[in-house]
Design an enzyme around this catalytic site. Structure first.
Site, PDB file in Angstrom:
ATOM      1  N   CYS A  83      74.228  44.030  97.718  1.00  0.00           N
ATOM      2  CA  CYS A  83      73.425  43.116  96.884  1.00  0.00           C
ATOM      3  C   CYS A  83      74.188  41.855  96.493  1.00  0.00           C
ATOM      4  O   CYS A  83      73.592  40.906  95.981  1.00  0.00           O
ATOM      5  CB  CYS A  83      72.929  43.847  95.640  1.00  0.00           C
ATOM      6  SG  CYS A  83      71.893  45.262  96.043  1.00  0.00           S
TER       7      CYS A  83
ATOM      8  N   HIS B  95      71.275  38.599  90.259  1.00  0.00           N
ATOM      9  CA  HIS B  95      70.666  39.553  91.186  1.00  0.00           C
ATOM     10  C   HIS B  95      69.632  40.367  90.408  1.00  0.00           C
ATOM     11  O   HIS B  95      69.907  40.876  89.324  1.00  0.00           O
ATOM     12  CB  HIS B  95      71.757  40.456  91.756  1.00  0.00           C
ATOM     13  CG  HIS B  95      71.209  41.629  92.490  1.00  0.00           C
ATOM     14  ND1 HIS B  95      70.210  41.521  93.429  1.00  0.00           N
ATOM     15  CD2 HIS B  95      71.501  42.960  92.393  1.00  0.00           C
ATOM     16  CE1 HIS B  95      69.925  42.722  93.890  1.00  0.00           C
ATOM     17  NE2 HIS B  95      70.680  43.607  93.279  1.00  0.00           N
TER      18      HIS B  95
ATOM     19  N   ASN C  13      64.092  45.325  93.426  1.00  0.00           N
ATOM     20  CA  ASN C  13      65.419  44.895  93.874  1.00  0.00           C
ATOM     21  C   ASN C  13      65.371  44.660  95.386  1.00  0.00           C
ATOM     22  O   ASN C  13      65.230  45.609  96.151  1.00  0.00           O
ATOM     23  CB  ASN C  13      66.427  45.994  93.495  1.00  0.00           C
ATOM     24  CG  ASN C  13      67.846  45.683  93.932  1.00  0.00           C
ATOM     25  OD1 ASN C  13      68.082  44.808  94.764  1.00  0.00           O
ATOM     26  ND2 ASN C  13      68.798  46.418  93.379  1.00  0.00           N
TER      27      ASN C  13
HETATM   28  N1  COA Z   1      60.283  58.485  87.130  1.00  0.00           N
HETATM   29  C1  COA Z   1      60.430  59.368  86.129  1.00  0.00           C
HETATM   30  N2  COA Z   1      61.609  59.913  85.794  1.00  0.00           N
HETATM   31  C2  COA Z   1      62.686  59.526  86.501  1.00  0.00           C
HETATM   32  C3  COA Z   1      62.612  58.611  87.547  1.00  0.00           C
HETATM   33  C4  COA Z   1      61.352  58.080  87.855  1.00  0.00           C
HETATM   34  N3  COA Z   1      61.161  57.191  88.841  1.00  0.00           N
HETATM   35  N4  COA Z   1      63.843  58.418  88.058  1.00  0.00           N
HETATM   36  C5  COA Z   1      64.673  59.195  87.346  1.00  0.00           C
HETATM   37  N5  COA Z   1      63.977  59.873  86.416  1.00  0.00           N
HETATM   38  C6  COA Z   1      64.476  60.829  85.446  1.00  0.00           C
HETATM   39  C7  COA Z   1      65.796  61.402  85.827  1.00  0.00           C
HETATM   40  O1  COA Z   1      65.617  62.463  86.724  1.00  0.00           O
HETATM   41  C8  COA Z   1      66.329  61.872  84.479  1.00  0.00           C
HETATM   42  O2  COA Z   1      65.759  63.118  84.229  1.00  0.00           O
HETATM   43  P1  COA Z   1      66.672  64.316  83.643  1.00  0.00           P
HETATM   44  O3  COA Z   1      67.229  63.780  82.350  1.00  0.00           O
HETATM   45  O4  COA Z   1      65.700  65.418  83.485  1.00  0.00           O
HETATM   46  O5  COA Z   1      67.714  64.532  84.696  1.00  0.00           O
HETATM   47  C9  COA Z   1      65.696  60.902  83.484  1.00  0.00           C
HETATM   48  O6  COA Z   1      64.693  60.187  84.218  1.00  0.00           O
HETATM   49  C10 COA Z   1      66.648  59.913  82.843  1.00  0.00           C
HETATM   50  O7  COA Z   1      67.615  59.485  83.739  1.00  0.00           O
HETATM   51  P2  COA Z   1      68.664  58.387  83.348  1.00  0.00           P
HETATM   52  O8  COA Z   1      69.647  58.277  84.450  1.00  0.00           O
HETATM   53  O9  COA Z   1      69.168  58.579  81.966  1.00  0.00           O
HETATM   54  O10 COA Z   1      67.735  57.101  83.249  1.00  0.00           O
HETATM   55  P3  COA Z   1      68.194  55.653  83.001  1.00  0.00           P
HETATM   56  O11 COA Z   1      67.662  55.184  81.706  1.00  0.00           O
HETATM   57  O12 COA Z   1      69.648  55.442  83.284  1.00  0.00           O
HETATM   58  O13 COA Z   1      67.411  54.867  84.155  1.00  0.00           O
HETATM   59  C11 COA Z   1      67.816  53.951  86.319  1.00  0.00           C
HETATM   60  C12 COA Z   1      67.621  55.218  85.496  1.00  0.00           C
HETATM   61  C13 COA Z   1      68.060  54.324  87.763  1.00  0.00           C
HETATM   62  C14 COA Z   1      66.545  53.121  86.205  1.00  0.00           C
HETATM   63  C15 COA Z   1      69.001  53.143  85.747  1.00  0.00           C
HETATM   64  O14 COA Z   1      70.121  53.995  85.615  1.00  0.00           O
HETATM   65  C16 COA Z   1      69.364  51.973  86.596  1.00  0.00           C
HETATM   66  O15 COA Z   1      68.607  51.039  86.720  1.00  0.00           O
HETATM   67  N6  COA Z   1      70.587  51.968  87.170  1.00  0.00           N
HETATM   68  C17 COA Z   1      71.014  50.896  88.032  1.00  0.00           C
HETATM   69  C18 COA Z   1      70.397  51.053  89.380  1.00  0.00           C
HETATM   70  C19 COA Z   1      70.517  49.809  90.183  1.00  0.00           C
HETATM   71  O16 COA Z   1      70.197  48.745  89.721  1.00  0.00           O
HETATM   72  N7  COA Z   1      70.953  49.941  91.422  1.00  0.00           N
HETATM   73  C20 COA Z   1      71.085  48.866  92.335  1.00  0.00           C
HETATM   74  C21 COA Z   1      72.216  48.010  91.968  1.00  0.00           C
HETATM   75  S1  COA Z   1      72.427  46.722  93.119  1.00  0.00           S
END
Ligand code: COA
Length: 323
Positions: free
Chosen positions: A114, A245, A275
Site C-alpha cells: 500500500c 492511504h 482500501n
Molecule cells: N464483521 C463483523 N465482525 C467482524 C468482522 C466483520 N467484517 N471482522 C472481524 N470481526 C470480529 C472479529 O472476529 C472480532 O471478534 P471476536 O472478538 O469474537 O474475535 C471482533 O470483530 C473485533 O475484532 P477487533 O480486531 O477488535 O476489531 P477492530 O476494532 O480492531 O477492527 C479491523 C478490525 C480489521 C477493522 C481493524 O483492526 C483494522 O482496520 N485494522 C487495520 C487493517 C488495515 O487497514 N489493513 C490494511 C493496511 S494497508
C-alpha cells in the site's frame, strides 16, 4: 536543467461494479453497521472478469496523459505500483507501455504494497531531478478482489479495486519537496499474501493481523508525516492538505489527532472505495483536485503504509501546469 519534478497530469479509474456492505452481509457474517463503525467503508468497486491491473492502469494513465497534454510516445519511463499484476512477468508496466503506445519508455513494476505509489512517485522524482528523464508516468493499480478470501470477514470487507495515475515532468518550479521511505521487514508477517513461487500450495489469500496493522498505521502516519514536513523545511502549520492511504477512517482520524492536524485538512474517500492499496493515494489525489481542495502553491503531504511493513511520505508544493 530543470531542477524540480512536478505532477502535471492525473487520472483515475474505478470499475463499474459497486459492492455494498449490504451485499457483503449475504456473503459473510457481518453487518453494514459493524463495517461502517470499525472502518468507515460503505462500498467498494470490484473489477469485471475481463479487467486486470494493467487494463485499469491504462484507463487512469490515458486520463493523466490527457490532463498533462502529453503524448504517450514522449514518456521516458512507466512505473506501475502494484502487488496484484496479472502476470509474474513481464511487468504490468510493460503491458501498460504497449497499450498506451509509449514506445520510447522504459517500464518496470514496483511492489511496496500500500506504500507502493509513494515509493514509485519518489523514484520518478529522483530520475527527474537527476536529469535522467523528463516525462514519467506513475500508476497505482490493484485488483485485491482476486486475492481475498470471500469467506473471511476479517479481510474481505476492507478492500476494493481501482487505479490512479500521475504524469511527473521536469519543471523550473516545485514540485516535490521531500520524501521519507521506510520498511520494517521483521513485521512482514503482519499482512501478507503468499504466491505460487513460495513454499506453500495455494489458495493464495491475503492474511492480516488487523489490530497490529492498525496500531502500526496510526504511529507511522504520524512519524512519517512529521519527518517529511521537517525534511521539506516546513512546519505542520504550513500544510494545507494531507492525502493519506485510504485504509480505514478510524486510523485516519486517530492519526490526524496524533499529528495535531485538523480533520478538515485530511482527505478521506475510503467510504466509497475501501482500501485500494497502491491505487488509493492517486485516486484520492484526483478527487481532491476535482473537488477544488488544492490551490496553486498549496503544500500537500501524501502518506502511505502497509505490507512490509512499509511506509512512505512525500511533501509537494502544488501547482497546475508544467511551469
Ligand atoms: N464483521 C463483523 N465482525 C467482524 C468482522 C466483520 N467484517 N471482522 C472481524 N470481526 C470480529 C472479529 O472476529 C472480532 O471478534 P471476536 O472478538 O469474537 O474475535 C471482533 O470483530 C473485533 O475484532 P477487533 O480486531 O477488535 O476489531 P477492530 O476494532 O480492531 O477492527 C479491523 C478490525 C480489521 C477493522 C481493524 O483492526 C483494522 O482496520 N485494522 C487495520 C487493517 C488495515 O487497514 N489493513 C490494511 C493496511 S494497508
Amino acid at each position: 536543467m530543470a531542477r524540480y519534478a512536478r505532477i502535471t497530469g492525473w487520472g483515475k479509474y474505478l470499475p463499474q461494479k459497486v459492492l455494498t456492505n449490504q451485499e457483503l452481509e449475504r456473503l459473510v457474517d457481518t453487518s453494514d453497521a459493524w463495517i461502517i463503525s470499525r472502518t468507515g467503508i460503505k462500498e467498494r468497486r470490484i473489477a469485471a472478469n475481463d479487467e486486470t491491473a494493467s487494463t485499469m492502469a491504462v484507463h487512469a494513465a490515458r486520463e493523466a496523459l490527457k490532463a498533462a497534454g502529453l503524448e504517450p510516445h514522449c514518456l521516458d519511463l512507466v512505473i506501475t505500483a502494484t502487488c496484484t499484476p496479472e502476470l509474474i512477468f513481464p511487468a504490468c508496466a510493460s503491458l501498460v507501455q504497449n497499450s498506451l503506445g509509449a514506445r520510447k519508455a522504459a517500464a518496470f513494476d514496483l511492489n511496496a504494497a500500500c506504500s507502493g505509489f509513494i515509493y514509485a512517485l519518489a523514484t520518478a522524482c529522483q530520475f527527474i531531478t537527476a536529469g535522467s528523464y523528463k516525462n514519467i508516468l506513475v500508476v497505482g493499480s490493484e485488483v485485491y478482489s482476486r486475492i481475498l478470501n470471500w469467506k473471511n470477514r476479517n479481510t474481505c470487507v476492507l478492500f476494493g479495486d481501482g487505479a490512479g495515475a500521475v504524469v511527473v515532468q521536469a519543471s523550473d518550479s516545485p514540485g516535490s519537496l521531500s520524501f521519507v521511505l521506510g520498511n520494517d521487514g521483521s513485521r512482514a508477517g503482519s499482512i501478507y499474501t503468499p504466491g505460487p513461487c513460495g513454499l506453500n500450495q495455494g489458495p493464495y489469500y491475503l492474511t492480516m493481523n488487523g489490530r497490529e496493522v492498525f496500531r502500526f498505521a496510526v504511529n507511522v502516519i504520524c512519524l512519517a508525516t512529521k519527518q517529511a514536513v521537517k525534511a521539506a523545511g516546513l512546519e505542520l502549520s504550513d500544510i494545507d492538505l494531507l492525502i493519506p492511504h485510504q485504509a480505514n477512517t478510524r486510523i485516519l482520524k486517530s492519526a490526524a489527532k496524533a499529528i495535531g492536524l485538523p480533520l478538515e485538512k485530511v482527505f478521506i474517500n475510503v467510504d466509497r472505495y475501501g482500501n485500494t492499496s497502491a491505487a488509493s493515494i492517486p485516486i484520492a489525489l484526483c478527487e481532491a483536485i476535482e473537488e477544488g481542495r488544492l490551490k496553486e502553491r498549496d503544500r500537500l503531504v501524501l502518506v502511505g503504509f502497509g505490507g512490509g511493513l512499509s511506509w512512505a511520505a512525500m511533501v509537494l508544493q502544488w501547482g497546475q501546469g508544467k511551469r
